[in-house]
Structure formats: structure tokens, C-alpha cells
Enzyme design. Sequence first.
Site, mmCIF file in Angstrom:
data_model
loop_
_atom_site.group_PDB
_atom_site.id
_atom_site.type_symbol
_atom_site.label_atom_id
_atom_site.label_comp_id
_atom_site.label_asym_id
_atom_site.label_seq_id
_atom_site.Cartn_x
_atom_site.Cartn_y
_atom_site.Cartn_z
ATOM 1 N N LYS A 10 14.534 12.392 -52.853
ATOM 2 C CA LYS A 10 13.472 11.978 -51.928
ATOM 3 C C LYS A 10 14.108 11.469 -50.645
ATOM 4 C CE LYS A 10 14.010 7.319 -51.838
ATOM 5 N NZ LYS A 10 14.286 6.553 -50.618
ATOM 6 N N PRO A 105 23.110 12.998 -53.560
ATOM 7 C CA PRO A 105 24.156 12.017 -53.236
ATOM 8 C C PRO A 105 23.949 10.699 -53.982
ATOM 9 C CG PRO A 105 23.401 13.111 -51.236
ATOM 10 C CD PRO A 105 22.493 13.573 -52.336
ATOM 11 N N GLY A 108 22.947 6.777 -52.178
ATOM 12 C CA GLY A 108 22.769 7.242 -50.803
ATOM 13 C C GLY A 108 21.391 7.023 -50.227
ATOM 14 N N GLY A 109 20.511 6.326 -50.951
ATOM 15 C CA GLY A 109 19.162 6.117 -50.441
ATOM 16 C C GLY A 109 18.251 7.308 -50.647
ATOM 17 N N GLY A 113 19.272 8.028 -58.865
ATOM 18 C CA GLY A 113 19.085 7.388 -60.164
ATOM 19 C C GLY A 113 17.642 7.434 -60.618
ATOM 20 N N ASP A 146 11.077 3.561 -57.139
ATOM 21 C CA ASP A 146 11.034 4.961 -56.701
ATOM 22 C C ASP A 146 10.744 5.940 -57.833
ATOM 23 O OD1 ASP A 146 11.608 4.234 -54.096
ATOM 24 O OD2 ASP A 146 13.759 4.650 -54.261
#
EC number: 2.7.1.148
Length: 311
Positions: A10, A105, A108-109, A113, A146
Site C-alpha cells: 500500500k 520493501p 519502508g512505510g 508486515g 494497516d
Amino acid sequence: MKITAKAWAKTNLHLGVGPAHDDGFHELMTVFQTIDLFDTVTLTTLDEELVEEGSVVKQLSVTGARGVPEDASNLAWRAVDALVKRRAEKTPLSAVSLHISKGIPVAGGMAGGSADAAATLRAVDAWIGPFGEDTLLEVAAELGSDVPFCLLGGTMRGTGRGEQLVDMLTRGKLHWVVAAMAHGLSTPEVFKKHDELNPESHMDISDLSAALLTGNTAEVGQWLHNDLTSAALSLRPELRSVLQEGIRSGAHAGIVSGSGPTTVFLCESEHKAQDVKEALIDAGQVYAAYTATGPAASTADQRGAHILTVS
């Protein structure tokens, strides 16, 4: 039994960060979008070993990235345990192993996960479910802010901690360049720095919502925003030159993705995205760069985390 599930990365087209609540979490106003970088999670039952109590996960392995935990601290492992606890029947279950293949990544934001957790929830649901979408979303929200979005996918407005989701209408596909750095950033560390800097909150997404309806890439680019940018740049000053290089090489806009340090650049076309990607790599400022489109998937049943194979 072997079940493989897939979940998309995302990015945040908008991330407005309000004040922190007593529990330490901030009030968010965010616009999520999936892009077609992805991880897969494979759950394999170990039928010769039955588990009566404790975790059914006996092994977790990861390929495609370094530094991802391979123990019970991994969000995918926790997702198995959390959903298994929701079973009505408490009969012994087969032990399972998990394998995560990373294409998103790490740290990486981009919710790597959380994507793994969402894919794992789909896999466990296929194994011992169905639990129902409401239960899956409830467990997802318990696992992380998230995870519910990664379960559902598409383009959505998120409020609360980001887990209260509403679909947003969009037109067409957006072309992105994703620039990854060699070392990640801790999300709690970024929020802590944000609180120290205390920048103005941006909680209004009306202009971005209108731009998404037009399908005009330049208009969408004008309204991309992330309140965590100043915190991420404070912790990783080199990101400023990465953002500048992306714009200089032809992107409409560039922002830090989530809590960073990954940056994403919105481009007019696939061809322009390829040019920007090559320019970022040639500048030697990023660890890796990828082109991607969003929202990911062309069919409704693949817009969020979904099952690939069951055997």
C-alpha cells in the site's frame, strides 16, 4: 495441505496525523491505495503433528528480504494464532509452517508486515474457516492499523487509527515509481519525532477525492500529502534529495510513503515512470527502485489479500 495467499503493498496518497489519544495512537485521516508490488504467504500443514495447546505455527521462513523476524514476533505468525483462537471447536489442529516471499520493501512505510498478516488471515480462513468477513476484519484491526486495508485493498479512506475504512471512487490507473532505501525506519520512532516537531495537521481530503474522480494524474499529484514527511526527513535527511531527483526527472509529485523511508513518485505514464526509475537508480541515492500501478488488480476478488492456490 498447502495454501498460498497474496497481498499487495500500500501507499498513502494522503496521510493526515491528528493528536495522540491516551492509548498513544494518533487520529488519522488517510487515503490508502494498493499498488502491484506484493508478498505471498504459503501455509503448509504438518499433518503428522497435532497441537492441542499453544501456537500451531512450528516454523516460519522468509525469502526476498533480510531482517524480517522468523519467530512469534512476526505479524504473520501472530495472525495465525489470533484467528485459531476464534474457532468455535477447540479440537487439536495440525501444526503448520509459514513461508513468506517478500516483494514489498521491508520497514519502508508500505505495509509489508501488514500485507503478510492479511494474506495469512486469508490462508487460515481457507484452511479452517470460513470465519466470515466481519471476524477477519476484527482480527485484522487487532493485529495492526494497516491490516484491515491490506485485507480489502483498492483505494479507501481510513480514519481512526486507519482501520475505519470507506471505499473511494477513482478513475483509471495511477503510475508509480517506488524508491526503496537500504535501511528502514521504525514507525514508532517516526511518530515520536512527529510529536516533537508538532507540524500542522492536514485532515481535509476533499480536493484529493475530487481529483481521483477525474483520473487526471497531474491533478491527483497536486494533492498528495503526508504529515509525517518532516519527521521522516528529520530522521533521514538524504530523502530530501531523493524527492528532488524524482521531480527533476519528470514525476508529477513525490512523497514519503507512510512512515518512510520509501518514497513514491506519481508519473503521467508507464513510460515516464520507467524514465524516473532509471534516473533515481543512476543518481545512486536509492537502494532499489520499481515501477508499479495502482490500485492493484483488475478484478474485485483480487483487489485485497486473496488466495492463489490450494493443494
